[in-house]
Design an enzyme around this catalytic site. Structure first.
Site, PDB file in Angstrom:
ATOM      1  N   HIS A  46      -7.227   4.968  -4.218  1.00  0.00           N
ATOM      2  CA  HIS A  46      -8.098   3.806  -3.927  1.00  0.00           C
ATOM      3  C   HIS A  46      -7.390   2.840  -2.996  1.00  0.00           C
ATOM      4  CE1 HIS A  46     -10.736   0.301  -4.767  1.00  0.00           C
ATOM      5  NE2 HIS A  46     -11.613   1.240  -5.066  1.00  0.00           N
TER       6      HIS A  46
ATOM      7  N   ILE B  67      -6.059  -0.636  -2.192  1.00  0.00           N
ATOM      8  CA  ILE B  67      -6.695  -1.861  -2.695  1.00  0.00           C
ATOM      9  C   ILE B  67      -6.871  -1.727  -4.202  1.00  0.00           C
ATOM     10  CG2 ILE B  67      -8.793  -3.273  -2.649  1.00  0.00           C
ATOM     11  CD1 ILE B  67      -9.185  -2.350   0.257  1.00  0.00           C
TER      12      ILE B  67
ATOM     13  N   GLY C 129     -11.773  -3.719  -8.064  1.00  0.00           N
ATOM     14  CA  GLY C 129     -12.288  -4.956  -8.647  1.00  0.00           C
ATOM     15  C   GLY C 129     -12.421  -4.885 -10.155  1.00  0.00           C
ATOM     16  N   VAL C 130     -12.819  -3.731 -10.676  1.00  0.00           N
ATOM     17  CA  VAL C 130     -12.967  -3.618 -12.128  1.00  0.00           C
ATOM     18  C   VAL C 130     -11.624  -3.779 -12.839  1.00  0.00           C
ATOM     19  CG1 VAL C 130     -15.068  -2.226 -12.040  1.00  0.00           C
ATOM     20  CG2 VAL C 130     -12.863  -1.083 -12.097  1.00  0.00           C
TER      21      VAL C 130
ATOM     22  N   GLU D 236     -10.493  -6.349 -15.671  1.00  0.00           N
ATOM     23  CA  GLU D 236      -9.770  -5.906 -16.863  1.00  0.00           C
ATOM     24  C   GLU D 236      -8.512  -6.751 -17.076  1.00  0.00           C
ATOM     25  OE1 GLU D 236      -8.480  -3.982 -20.284  1.00  0.00           O
ATOM     26  OE2 GLU D 236     -10.467  -3.904 -19.357  1.00  0.00           O
TER      27      GLU D 236
END
Length: 162
Positions: free
Chosen positions: A63, A69, A72-73, A77
């Site tokens: 990723h 990067i 976002g999740v 978290e």
């Protein structure tokens, strides 16, 4: 731990968490432990934690190749784990075995990418707190530049039997 007195009664002074205290407070372990240190904690109000984002993180392998990067999740978290520490201290859950679970994520906005080699500041505070369900606001940032902001709800639950 010292106590401070305010006009409204005694308030517990908050401990600052190093990695050992974080491991004792949260059930998460590598590679999913996303809080490295707690810099400030105001019981019942807010917490400021830090995640050192390094190129060695497993998620950077895919990723994205060529432009790593942090997903976002995973920023959310990290904010949720930070909120769990705030809830554990505020609701005096340390040593109880109780777990803090996500219930809802609202109004998540991703404003800037998080790349390896940064310290991700994690700021979380209560919007609403009850004995079993709490609502939080969270903001992740790098050197004051917001990367993610979100509101989320979590519940306190008994550990699984067995």
């Amino acid at each position: 731990m010292s106590e401070q007195t305010s006009g409204q009664g005694a308030a517990r002074a908050a401990p600052v968490y190093d990695i050992q205290k974080i491991l004792n407070a949260l059930p998460h372990r590598y590679p999913l432990l996303l809080v490295d240190r707690v810099k400030a904690l105001e019981i019942g109000e807010t917490i400021h934690a830090v995640k050192a984002v390094t190129f060695n993180e497993q998620f950077f392998q895919g990723h994205f190749p060529g432009r790593p990067i942090m997903p976002g999740v995973l920023q959310i978290e990290a904010l949720a784990q930070t909120a769990a520490i705030l809830a554990i201290e505020t609701l005096e859950l340390a040593g109880s075995g109780k777990l803090v679970y996500f219930m809802a994520i609202d109004e998540a906005k991703f404003r800037s990418p998080v790349e390896p080699g940064v310290l991700l500041d994690l700021h979380v505070g209560f919007v609403q707190k009850r004995a079993r369900v709490c609502k939080f606001w969270g903001k992740a940032s790098i050197e004051g530049k917001v990367t993610c902001d979100v509101q989320f709800t979590a519940m306190v639950a008994d550990p699984p039997e067995g």
